[in-house]
Design an enzyme around this catalytic site. Sequence first.
Site, mmCIF file in Angstrom:
data_model
loop_
_atom_site.group_PDB
_atom_site.id
_atom_site.type_symbol
_atom_site.label_atom_id
_atom_site.label_comp_id
_atom_site.label_asym_id
_atom_site.label_seq_id
_atom_site.Cartn_x
_atom_site.Cartn_y
_atom_site.Cartn_z
ATOM 1 N N LYS A 1 19.338 -2.628 29.045
ATOM 2 C CA LYS A 1 19.878 -3.657 28.144
ATOM 3 C C LYS A 1 19.886 -3.087 26.732
ATOM 4 O O LYS A 1 18.850 -2.648 26.219
ATOM 5 C CB LYS A 1 18.976 -4.887 28.218
ATOM 6 C CG LYS A 1 19.691 -6.207 28.146
ATOM 7 C CD LYS A 1 18.690 -7.320 28.442
ATOM 8 C CE LYS A 1 19.315 -8.672 28.295
ATOM 9 N NZ LYS A 1 18.300 -9.731 28.386
HETATM 10 O O1 G3P Z 1 18.985 -13.869 28.573
HETATM 11 C C1 G3P Z 1 18.835 -14.110 27.205
HETATM 12 C C2 G3P Z 1 18.013 -15.321 27.015
HETATM 13 O O2 G3P Z 1 16.717 -15.102 27.487
HETATM 14 C C3 G3P Z 1 17.961 -15.827 25.632
HETATM 15 O O3 G3P Z 1 17.717 -17.171 25.768
HETATM 16 O O4 G3P Z 1 16.967 -19.376 25.120
HETATM 17 O O5 G3P Z 1 16.113 -17.344 23.884
HETATM 18 O O6 G3P Z 1 18.461 -18.106 23.580
HETATM 19 P P1 G3P Z 1 17.294 -18.039 24.513
#
Ligand code: G3P
Length: 219
Positions: A83
Amino acid sequence: MKIFLDTAEVEDIRYFASIGIIDGVTTNPTLIHKAARPFTDILKEICQLVNGSISAEVSATTKEGMLEEAYYLADISPQITIKLPTTMDGLATCKELSNKGIDVNMTLIFNATQALLAAKAGARYVSPFIGRIDDMGACGMDLIASIISIYDNYEYDTQVLVASVRTVNHVAEAAELGADVATIPPAIMHAMIQHPLTDLGIERFAIDWKKTGQNIIPK
Ligand code: G3P
Protein backbone atom coordinates in the site's frame (compact mmCIF):
# COMPACT_ATOMS: atom_id res chain seq x y z
CA MET A 1 -17.86 -7.84 -5.27
CA LYS A 2 -14.93 -9.00 -3.20
CA ILE A 3 -15.06 -8.29 0.52
CA PHE A 4 -11.87 -7.38 2.32
CA LEU A 5 -11.77 -6.89 6.07
CA ASP A 6 -10.42 -3.48 7.10
CA THR A 7 -8.67 -4.30 10.36
CA ALA A 8 -5.43 -5.51 11.93
CA GLU A 9 -7.26 -7.35 14.73
CA VAL A 10 -6.35 -10.99 14.15
CA GLU A 11 -9.27 -12.36 16.20
CA ASP A 12 -11.80 -10.48 14.06
CA ILE A 13 -10.07 -11.77 10.93
CA ARG A 14 -10.10 -15.33 12.30
CA TYR A 15 -13.85 -15.05 13.00
CA PHE A 16 -14.89 -13.81 9.56
CA ALA A 17 -12.42 -16.06 7.76
CA SER A 18 -13.96 -19.06 9.54
CA ILE A 19 -17.36 -18.09 8.13
CA GLY A 20 -15.79 -18.12 4.67
CA ILE A 21 -16.77 -14.69 3.36
CA ILE A 22 -13.46 -12.82 3.34
CA ASP A 23 -11.43 -12.35 0.14
CA GLY A 24 -8.63 -10.26 1.63
CA VAL A 25 -7.57 -7.83 4.35
CA THR A 26 -6.44 -4.21 4.37
CA THR A 27 -4.35 -2.64 7.11
CA ASN A 28 -2.99 0.86 7.57
CA PRO A 29 -0.72 2.56 10.15
CA THR A 30 -3.71 3.63 12.29
CA LEU A 31 -5.08 0.08 12.41
CA ILE A 32 -1.62 -1.32 13.28
CA HIS A 33 -1.34 1.27 16.07
CA LYS A 34 -4.75 0.16 17.44
CA ALA A 35 -3.72 -3.50 17.34
CA ALA A 36 -0.56 -2.60 19.34
CA ARG A 37 1.47 -5.58 18.12
CA PRO A 38 4.54 -5.98 15.87
CA PHE A 39 3.55 -5.29 12.24
CA THR A 40 5.42 -8.29 10.80
CA ASP A 41 3.80 -10.72 13.29
CA ILE A 42 0.35 -9.40 12.45
CA LEU A 43 0.94 -9.76 8.70
CA LYS A 44 2.25 -13.31 9.03
CA GLU A 45 -0.77 -14.37 11.09
CA ILE A 46 -3.23 -12.75 8.68
CA CYS A 47 -1.60 -14.55 5.75
CA GLN A 48 -2.22 -17.87 7.54
CA LEU A 49 -5.88 -17.03 8.09
CA VAL A 50 -6.97 -15.52 4.77
CA ASN A 51 -6.25 -16.81 1.31
CA GLY A 52 -6.16 -13.50 -0.58
CA SER A 53 -4.61 -10.07 -0.87
CA ILE A 54 -3.29 -8.58 2.38
CA SER A 55 -2.50 -4.85 2.10
CA ALA A 56 0.49 -3.61 4.09
CA GLU A 57 1.33 0.10 4.00
CA VAL A 58 4.81 1.61 3.81
CA SER A 59 5.82 4.47 6.11
CA ALA A 60 8.53 6.05 3.93
CA THR A 61 7.67 8.96 1.64
CA THR A 62 10.55 8.86 -0.85
CA LYS A 63 10.73 6.38 -3.72
CA GLU A 64 13.97 4.92 -2.38
CA GLY A 65 12.55 4.48 1.13
CA MET A 66 9.24 3.08 -0.12
CA LEU A 67 11.00 0.55 -2.34
CA GLU A 68 13.19 -0.65 0.52
CA GLU A 69 10.17 -1.15 2.81
CA ALA A 70 8.09 -2.64 -0.01
CA TYR A 71 10.66 -5.35 -0.75
CA TYR A 72 10.86 -6.22 2.95
CA LEU A 73 7.06 -6.48 3.21
CA ALA A 74 6.67 -8.37 -0.09
CA ASP A 75 9.17 -10.95 1.15
CA ILE A 76 6.80 -11.90 4.00
CA SER A 77 4.37 -13.58 1.60
CA PRO A 78 3.28 -13.48 -2.05
CA GLN A 79 -0.13 -12.49 -0.63
CA ILE A 80 1.18 -9.10 0.47
CA THR A 81 -0.08 -6.14 -1.55
CA ILE A 82 2.03 -3.04 -1.01
CA LYS A 83 0.00 0.00 0.00
CA LEU A 84 1.52 3.27 -1.18
CA PRO A 85 0.46 6.89 -0.72
CA THR A 86 -0.83 8.57 -3.88
CA THR A 87 2.01 11.03 -4.54
CA MET A 88 4.48 11.33 -7.43
CA ASP A 89 7.00 9.27 -5.42
CA GLY A 90 4.22 6.77 -4.75
CA LEU A 91 3.43 6.52 -8.46
CA ALA A 92 7.09 5.99 -9.37
CA THR A 93 7.36 3.30 -6.70
CA CYS A 94 4.13 1.70 -7.93
CA LYS A 95 5.44 1.57 -11.50
CA GLU A 96 8.66 -0.13 -10.42
CA LEU A 97 6.93 -2.66 -8.16
CA SER A 98 4.20 -3.50 -10.67
CA ASN A 99 6.84 -4.01 -13.38
CA LYS A 100 8.37 -6.61 -11.05
CA GLY A 101 5.01 -8.36 -10.54
CA ILE A 102 4.43 -7.02 -7.02
CA ASP A 103 0.82 -5.94 -6.41
CA VAL A 104 0.24 -2.35 -5.29
CA ASN A 105 -2.74 -0.69 -3.64
CA MET A 106 -2.59 3.09 -4.11
CA THR A 107 -4.19 4.58 -1.04
CA LEU A 108 -5.62 7.93 0.10
CA ILE A 109 -7.33 8.52 -3.26
CA PHE A 110 -9.64 11.55 -3.16
CA ASN A 111 -10.17 12.44 -6.82
CA ALA A 112 -10.53 10.77 -10.20
CA THR A 113 -7.25 12.05 -11.65
CA GLN A 114 -5.30 10.41 -8.83
CA ALA A 115 -7.04 7.15 -9.75
CA LEU A 116 -6.24 7.65 -13.45
CA LEU A 117 -2.54 8.13 -12.72
CA ALA A 118 -2.49 5.15 -10.35
CA ALA A 119 -3.91 2.96 -13.12
CA LYS A 120 -1.26 4.24 -15.54
CA ALA A 121 1.40 3.33 -12.95
CA GLY A 122 0.12 -0.26 -12.96
CA ALA A 123 -1.64 -0.33 -9.57
CA ARG A 124 -3.59 -3.53 -8.86
CA TYR A 125 -6.00 -1.56 -6.62
CA VAL A 126 -6.94 2.05 -5.92
CA SER A 127 -8.44 2.93 -2.55
CA PRO A 128 -10.78 5.94 -2.68
CA PHE A 129 -11.66 6.95 0.93
CA ILE A 130 -15.38 7.56 0.58
CA GLY A 131 -16.20 8.12 4.27
CA ARG A 132 -13.63 10.90 4.55
CA ILE A 133 -15.10 12.55 1.43
CA ASP A 134 -18.58 12.35 2.98
CA ASP A 135 -17.10 13.91 6.15
CA MET A 136 -16.14 16.95 4.06
CA GLY A 137 -19.75 17.39 2.92
CA ALA A 138 -19.17 15.92 -0.57
CA CYS A 139 -20.33 12.54 -1.91
CA GLY A 140 -17.75 9.76 -1.76
CA MET A 141 -19.88 7.43 -3.84
CA ASP A 142 -19.83 9.90 -6.77
CA LEU A 143 -16.07 9.40 -6.89
CA ILE A 144 -16.50 5.62 -7.07
CA ALA A 145 -18.88 6.00 -10.03
CA SER A 146 -16.45 8.36 -11.74
CA ILE A 147 -13.43 6.06 -11.34
CA ILE A 148 -15.37 3.01 -12.53
CA SER A 149 -16.48 4.91 -15.62
CA ILE A 150 -12.93 6.11 -16.41
CA TYR A 151 -11.49 2.61 -15.99
CA ASP A 152 -14.26 1.19 -18.22
CA ASN A 153 -13.57 3.81 -20.92
CA TYR A 154 -9.94 2.73 -21.25
CA GLU A 155 -10.18 -0.87 -20.06
CA TYR A 156 -7.75 -0.43 -17.18
CA ASP A 157 -7.29 -3.60 -15.11
CA THR A 158 -6.85 -1.66 -11.88
CA GLN A 159 -9.51 -2.66 -9.36
CA VAL A 160 -11.61 -0.12 -7.48
CA LEU A 161 -11.35 -0.90 -3.76
CA VAL A 162 -13.90 1.15 -1.83
CA ALA A 163 -12.27 2.24 1.46
CA SER A 164 -13.22 4.31 4.50
CA VAL A 165 -16.54 2.49 4.57
CA ARG A 166 -18.67 3.76 7.45
CA THR A 167 -22.18 2.41 6.84
CA VAL A 168 -23.97 -0.62 5.44
CA ASN A 169 -25.39 1.66 2.74
CA HIS A 170 -21.85 2.41 1.58
CA VAL A 171 -21.40 -1.33 0.98
CA ALA A 172 -24.72 -1.72 -0.87
CA GLU A 173 -24.07 1.34 -3.05
CA ALA A 174 -20.53 0.16 -3.86
CA ALA A 175 -21.96 -3.17 -5.01
CA GLU A 176 -24.70 -1.47 -7.07
CA LEU A 177 -22.05 0.57 -8.86
CA GLY A 178 -20.03 -2.55 -9.58
CA ALA A 179 -16.98 -1.73 -7.47
CA ASP A 180 -14.47 -4.59 -7.50
CA VAL A 181 -13.85 -4.65 -3.75
CA ALA A 182 -15.15 -3.05 -0.56
CA THR A 183 -12.93 -3.12 2.50
CA ILE A 184 -15.17 -3.26 5.50
CA PRO A 185 -14.51 -2.75 9.24
CA PRO A 186 -15.68 -5.67 11.46
CA ALA A 187 -18.46 -3.57 13.07
CA ILE A 188 -20.00 -2.86 9.65
CA MET A 189 -19.72 -6.56 8.73
CA HIS A 190 -21.81 -7.39 11.81
CA ALA A 191 -24.30 -4.63 10.98
CA MET A 192 -24.70 -5.93 7.39
CA ILE A 193 -26.38 -9.16 8.54
CA GLN A 194 -28.74 -7.50 11.04
CA HIS A 195 -32.41 -6.77 10.41
CA PRO A 196 -35.12 -6.55 13.10
CA LEU A 197 -37.63 -8.33 10.83
CA THR A 198 -35.19 -11.22 10.45
CA ASP A 199 -35.00 -11.53 14.25
CA LEU A 200 -38.77 -11.23 14.62
CA GLY A 201 -39.36 -13.77 11.86
CA ILE A 202 -37.01 -16.28 13.52
CA GLU A 203 -38.84 -15.81 16.80
CA ARG A 204 -42.30 -16.32 15.24
CA PHE A 205 -41.25 -19.38 13.24
CA ALA A 206 -39.75 -20.90 16.39
CA ILE A 207 -43.06 -20.45 18.26
CA ASP A 208 -45.11 -21.98 15.43
CA TRP A 209 -42.67 -24.84 14.94
CA LYS A 210 -42.96 -25.73 18.61
CA LYS A 211 -46.76 -25.82 18.20
CA THR A 212 -46.43 -28.53 15.51
CA GLY A 213 -45.02 -30.86 18.17
CA GLN A 214 -42.65 -32.29 15.54
CA ASN A 215 -38.92 -32.90 15.41
CA ILE A 216 -37.18 -32.30 12.07
CA ILE A 217 -34.96 -35.33 12.68
CA PRO A 218 -37.45 -37.96 13.89
CA LYS A 219 -36.50 -39.39 17.31
O1 G3P B 1 -9.17 1.44 4.38
C1 G3P B 1 -8.97 2.76 4.80
C2 G3P B 1 -9.78 2.99 6.02
O2 G3P B 1 -9.31 2.20 7.07
C3 G3P B 1 -9.85 4.40 6.45
O3 G3P B 1 -11.04 4.48 7.13
O4 G3P B 1 -12.65 5.37 8.70
O5 G3P B 1 -10.20 5.94 8.95
O6 G3P B 1 -11.54 6.93 7.10
P1 G3P B 1 -11.37 5.76 8.02
